[in-house]
Structures are given as structure tokens and as C-alpha cells.
Design a protein around this motif. Structure first.
Motif, PDB file in Angstrom:
ATOM      1  N   LEU A   5       0.840  -1.198   0.000  1.00 26.48           N
ATOM      2  CA  LEU A   5       0.000   0.000   0.000  1.00 26.48           C
ATOM      3  C   LEU A   5       0.876   1.249   0.000  1.00 26.48           C
ATOM      4  O   LEU A   5       0.629   2.196  -0.746  1.00 26.48           O
ATOM      5  N   HIS A   6       1.914   1.246   0.837  1.00 28.11           N
ATOM      6  CA  HIS A   6       2.831   2.378   0.872  1.00 28.11           C
ATOM      7  C   HIS A   6       3.475   2.594  -0.495  1.00 28.11           C
ATOM      8  O   HIS A   6       3.572   3.728  -0.973  1.00 28.11           O
ATOM      9  N   GLN A  81      -4.330   0.964 -11.693  1.00 29.99           N
ATOM     10  CA  GLN A  81      -4.583  -0.160 -12.587  1.00 29.99           C
ATOM     11  C   GLN A  81      -3.778  -1.400 -12.220  1.00 29.99           C
ATOM     12  O   GLN A  81      -4.136  -2.508 -12.621  1.00 29.99           O
ATOM     13  N   LYS A  82      -2.705  -1.230 -11.470  1.00 26.47           N
ATOM     14  CA  LYS A  82      -1.879  -2.373 -11.081  1.00 26.47           C
ATOM     15  C   LYS A  82      -2.426  -3.082  -9.850  1.00 26.47           C
ATOM     16  O   LYS A  82      -2.401  -4.309  -9.770  1.00 26.47           O
ATOM     17  N   ALA A  83      -2.918  -2.310  -8.882  1.00 29.07           N
ATOM     18  CA  ALA A  83      -3.340  -2.898  -7.608  1.00 29.07           C
ATOM     19  C   ALA A  83      -4.844  -2.851  -7.381  1.00 29.07           C
ATOM     20  O   ALA A  83      -5.348  -3.460  -6.437  1.00 29.07           O
ATOM     21  N   GLY A  84      -5.592  -2.116  -8.229  1.00 28.64           N
ATOM     22  CA  GLY A  84      -7.037  -2.052  -8.065  1.00 28.64           C
ATOM     23  C   GLY A  84      -7.500  -1.115  -6.968  1.00 28.64           C
ATOM     24  O   GLY A  84      -8.629  -1.214  -6.484  1.00 28.64           O
ATOM     25  N   LEU A  85      -6.647  -0.206  -6.578  1.00 30.34           N
ATOM     26  CA  LEU A  85      -6.927   0.749  -5.502  1.00 30.34           C
ATOM     27  C   LEU A  85      -7.571   2.005  -6.082  1.00 30.34           C
ATOM     28  O   LEU A  85      -7.228   2.431  -7.174  1.00 30.34           O
ATOM     29  N   THR A  86      -8.506   2.615  -5.344  1.00 27.08           N
ATOM     30  CA  THR A  86      -9.144   3.858  -5.772  1.00 27.08           C
ATOM     31  C   THR A  86      -8.966   4.933  -4.701  1.00 27.08           C
ATOM     32  O   THR A  86      -9.047   4.643  -3.504  1.00 27.08           O
ATOM     33  N   ILE A  87      -8.693   6.163  -5.137  1.00 28.44           N
ATOM     34  CA  ILE A  87      -8.647   7.313  -4.227  1.00 28.44           C
ATOM     35  C   ILE A  87      -9.605   8.367  -4.759  1.00 28.44           C
ATOM     36  O   ILE A  87      -9.529   8.753  -5.925  1.00 28.44           O
ATOM     37  N   ARG A  88     -10.516   8.822  -3.932  1.00 33.08           N
ATOM     38  CA  ARG A  88     -11.391   9.936  -4.314  1.00 33.08           C
ATOM     39  C   ARG A  88     -11.053  11.146  -3.449  1.00 33.08           C
ATOM     40  O   ARG A  88     -10.759  11.013  -2.264  1.00 33.08           O
ATOM     41  N   PHE A  89     -11.094  12.329  -4.063  1.00 36.42           N
ATOM     42  CA  PHE A  89     -10.731  13.568  -3.378  1.00 36.42           C
ATOM     43  C   PHE A  89     -11.993  14.302  -2.955  1.00 36.42           C
ATOM     44  O   PHE A  89     -12.873  14.566  -3.768  1.00 36.42           O
ATOM     45  N   ASP A 126       2.710 -14.249   5.204  1.00 34.46           N
ATOM     46  CA  ASP A 126       3.688 -13.379   4.559  1.00 34.46           C
ATOM     47  C   ASP A 126       3.273 -12.962   3.152  1.00 34.46           C
ATOM     48  O   ASP A 126       3.981 -12.199   2.500  1.00 34.46           O
ATOM     49  N   ARG A 127       2.141 -13.454   2.659  1.00 31.74           N
ATOM     50  CA  ARG A 127       1.720 -13.114   1.302  1.00 31.74           C
ATOM     51  C   ARG A 127       1.294 -11.638   1.240  1.00 31.74           C
ATOM     52  O   ARG A 127       0.721 -11.122   2.193  1.00 31.74           O
ATOM     53  N   PRO A 128       1.578 -10.976   0.097  1.00 27.99           N
ATOM     54  CA  PRO A 128       1.144  -9.574  -0.041  1.00 27.99           C
ATOM     55  C   PRO A 128      -0.372  -9.458   0.099  1.00 27.99           C
ATOM     56  O   PRO A 128      -1.124 -10.276  -0.405  1.00 27.99           O
ATOM     57  N   TRP A 132      -7.091  -4.887  -4.169  1.00 28.11           N
ATOM     58  CA  TRP A 132      -8.098  -4.756  -5.219  1.00 28.11           C
ATOM     59  C   TRP A 132      -9.469  -4.449  -4.610  1.00 28.11           C
ATOM     60  O   TRP A 132      -9.938  -5.141  -3.714  1.00 28.11           O
ATOM     61  N   GLY A 133     -10.088  -3.374  -5.097  1.00 29.88           N
ATOM     62  CA  GLY A 133     -11.407  -2.993  -4.618  1.00 29.88           C
ATOM     63  C   GLY A 133     -11.397  -2.074  -3.410  1.00 29.88           C
ATOM     64  O   GLY A 133     -12.453  -1.577  -3.004  1.00 29.88           O
ATOM     65  N   ILE A 134     -10.217  -1.830  -2.827  1.00 35.33           N
ATOM     66  CA  ILE A 134     -10.131  -0.920  -1.682  1.00 35.33           C
ATOM     67  C   ILE A 134     -10.326   0.513  -2.158  1.00 35.33           C
ATOM     68  O   ILE A 134      -9.730   0.939  -3.144  1.00 35.33           O
ATOM     69  N   GLU A 135     -11.166   1.268  -1.472  1.00 41.21           N
ATOM     70  CA  GLU A 135     -11.408   2.677  -1.807  1.00 41.21           C
ATOM     71  C   GLU A 135     -10.953   3.566  -0.657  1.00 41.21           C
ATOM     72  O   GLU A 135     -11.381   3.398   0.482  1.00 41.21           O
ATOM     73  N   LEU A 136     -10.076   4.493  -0.991  1.00 38.32           N
ATOM     74  CA  LEU A 136      -9.580   5.459  -0.022  1.00 38.32           C
ATOM     75  C   LEU A 136     -10.117   6.843  -0.359  1.00 38.32           C
ATOM     76  O   LEU A 136     -10.553   7.090  -1.477  1.00 38.32           O
ATOM     77  N   VAL A 137     -10.081   7.729   0.619  1.00 40.27           N
ATOM     78  CA  VAL A 137     -10.536   9.107   0.421  1.00 40.27           C
ATOM     79  C   VAL A 137      -9.404  10.037   0.818  1.00 40.27           C
ATOM     80  O   VAL A 137      -8.779   9.866   1.869  1.00 40.27           O
ATOM     81  N   CYS A 138      -9.118  11.012  -0.044  1.00 33.73           N
ATOM     82  CA  CYS A 138      -8.147  12.056   0.276  1.00 33.73           C
ATOM     83  C   CYS A 138      -8.919  13.335   0.584  1.00 33.73           C
ATOM     84  O   CYS A 138      -9.597  13.880  -0.286  1.00 33.73           O
ATOM     85  N   THR A 139      -8.860  13.778   1.817  1.00 33.01           N
ATOM     86  CA  THR A 139      -9.501  15.031   2.208  1.00 33.01           C
ATOM     87  C   THR A 139      -8.449  16.116   2.354  1.00 33.01           C
ATOM     88  O   THR A 139      -7.264  15.827   2.539  1.00 33.01           O
ATOM     89  N   TRP A 140      -8.876  17.362   2.243  1.00 41.94           N
ATOM     90  CA  TRP A 140      -7.941  18.450   2.504  1.00 41.94           C
ATOM     91  C   TRP A 140      -8.627  19.507   3.353  1.00 41.94           C
ATOM     92  O   TRP A 140      -9.828  19.711   3.291  1.00 41.94           O
ATOM     93  N   VAL A 141      -7.822  20.142   4.166  1.00 40.72           N
ATOM     94  CA  VAL A 141      -8.286  21.243   5.011  1.00 40.72           C
ATOM     95  C   VAL A 141      -7.196  22.299   5.006  1.00 40.72           C
ATOM     96  O   VAL A 141      -6.007  21.981   4.953  1.00 40.72           O
ATOM     97  N   GLU A 142      -7.585  23.571   5.036  1.00 39.01           N
ATOM     98  CA  GLU A 142      -6.613  24.664   4.893  1.00 39.01           C
ATOM     99  C   GLU A 142      -6.870  25.728   5.938  1.00 39.01           C
ATOM    100  O   GLU A 142      -8.009  26.031   6.276  1.00 39.01           O
ATOM    101  N   ASP A 143      -5.771  26.273   6.473  1.00 39.57           N
ATOM    102  CA  ASP A 143      -5.874  27.446   7.331  1.00 39.57           C
ATOM    103  C   ASP A 143      -4.890  28.493   6.803  1.00 39.57           C
ATOM    104  O   ASP A 143      -4.389  28.366   5.684  1.00 39.57           O
ATOM    105  N   ASP A 144      -4.599  29.505   7.614  1.00 39.71           N
ATOM    106  CA  ASP A 144      -3.742  30.594   7.136  1.00 39.71           C
ATOM    107  C   ASP A 144      -2.305  30.154   6.894  1.00 39.71           C
ATOM    108  O   ASP A 144      -1.566  30.802   6.157  1.00 39.71           O
TER     109      ASP A 144
END
Length: 218
Positions: A5-6, A81-89, A126-128, A132-144
Motif C-alpha cells: 500500500l505504501h 490499474q496495477k493494484a485495483g486501488l481507488t482514491i477519491r478527493f 507473509d503473502r502480499p 483490489w477494490g479498496i477505496e480510499l478518500v483524500c480530504t484536505w483542510v486549509e488554514d492561514d
């Protein structure tokens, strides 16, 4: 959580290091043209930032790492496309960078109801671990002072007005005044998005030779 994953997230983190400050600049300029500001027009700013980042990622070297921008012009999703991972922002639900509740959207409700990656790990195997099919979310927050992105795995749908429960996978903090991320870290133990955790530190510094973006003007 296994190292695969890393490894799959490293190129995304590196590109965000380069492109997020540029996307922010474009978004602020777009608001200025509309006589609006990020602080007074937060929803418009979020859409402008996401759109600018989408365009920059579409014109980047992301595909050479196996990642593509999903063809949805009103959102920003990345697919590995290699690992089947999705990230939505998504814009953060609160100042802690939380994920908003899934609401009535069926796709979100499915994605928000995953088994934690931490819970799937078996120390005797020990297998990787399949991503595949895991969905992650990237959030952002901003200050000054800084803009912070968090890559999280949602594990519950949540219910308004409360945030959805999630596990933090990666955090990127970018000082608004500078052009590089202050810190990129991966969480190495189970945690929620708001707890104190042990972290595996990963330092990523990007040079123009390491990550290049192709300009449409060329």
C-alpha cells in the motif's frame, strides 16, 4: 498494513507534492477573477481547487506509475490499474480533515462500509495483502499557514451531523508560503483519523528531474 500500500501511494504523494501548490494558485486566481475569496466562498474554492488539481494530474506522468484519473469531470477519482486501488478527493468534513457521512449515495455507502485494512492483516501470513477494490478518500483542510491532505480508509457510513469513521493511512502537510510539503508520513499502526498513533516516517523530496509535468503549451 503491508508495504505494498505504501509503495502504491508513493507516486501519488510525490505528484501531490509538486502539483497541489500549483492547483491552489490556479484556484485562488480563478476566485479572484470572480471577485471571490477562499475564506468567503469555501464551496466554490473547493470545486476550483479540485478541478485545477484534476487538470494537472491529467497532464502529468501519473500513468507511468500505473495510476489514471477516472473519467468523471465533476469529481476527482484516481484508480490504480496495477493494484485495483481507488482514491477519491473530497473537501474535509471538519477542520480535523474528517470524511463526511456517506448520505444516501449508494456508491458512497458501499465504499464507506469496508473492512479496515488493519483488521485484514495476519502476522503469520507473509503473502502480499490484496488491495483490489479498496477505496480510499483524500480530504484536505486549509488554514492561514498550511494545507493538509489526509488519505483515509472509511470504515462506516456515518450519520449527519457526525463524521464517518475512518482510519488514517497517510498525511501530507504543506506550508502555504512554501513550495514543498513539510512532512509526509504513513501510519504504521491501527488508528482512527483523530487518535495519536505511531507513524512510519517517509521523507519524500521532489526535484524537477524526479517528477515532471507536461505542459499543454509545449
Amino acid at each position: 498494513m503491508n508495504s505494498s500500500l505504501h509503495e502504491r501511494l508513493k507516486p501519488v504523494a510525490t505528484l501531490l507534492d509538486t502539483l497541489l501548490p500549483i492547483a491552489r494558485m490556479h484556484a485562488v486566481a480563478a476566485l479572484d477573477a470572480m471577485h471571490a475569496t477562499p475564506t468567503k466562498n469555501k464551496d466554490i474554492y473547493a470545486r476550483c481547487l479540485r478541478t485545477a488539481l484534476r487538470e494537472l494530474l491529467l497532464d502529468s506522468d501519473l500513468p507511468q506509475y500505473g495510476w489514471v484519473v477516472v473519467d468523471k469531470s465533476n469529481s476527482l477519482h484516481l484508480f490504480d490499474q496495477k493494484a485495483g486501488l481507488t482514491i477519491r478527493f473530497l473537501k474535509a468534513f471538519d477542520k480535523e480533515g474528517s470524511i463526511p457521512p456517506a448520505g444516501s449515495n449508494n456508491a458512497r455507502r458501499r465504499a464507506w462500509s469496508q473492512t479496515s485494512l488493519f483488521d485484514q492483516h495476519d502476522d503469520t501470513d507473509d503473502r502480499p495483502q490484496s488491495l483490489w477494490g479498496i477505496e480510499l478518500v483524500c480530504t484536505w483542510v486549509e488554514d492561514d499557514e498550511q494545507i493538509t491532505c489526509r488519505v483515509l480508509q472509511p470504515i462506516s457510513t456515518g450519520q449527519w451531523p457526525d463524521r464517518a469513521e475512518a482510519k488514517t493511512i497517510m498525511t501530507l502537510s504543506h506550508a502555504v508560503e512554501r513550495t514543498d510539503f513539510d512532512d509526509i508520513s504513513f501510519n504504521g499502526t491501527e488508528s482512527n483519523a483523530h487518535g495519536t498513533v505511531e507513524e512510519e516516517r517517509l521523507s519524500i523530496r521532489t526535484s524537477p528531474q524526479q517528477t515532471q509535468t507536461r505542459s499543454k503549451a509545449q
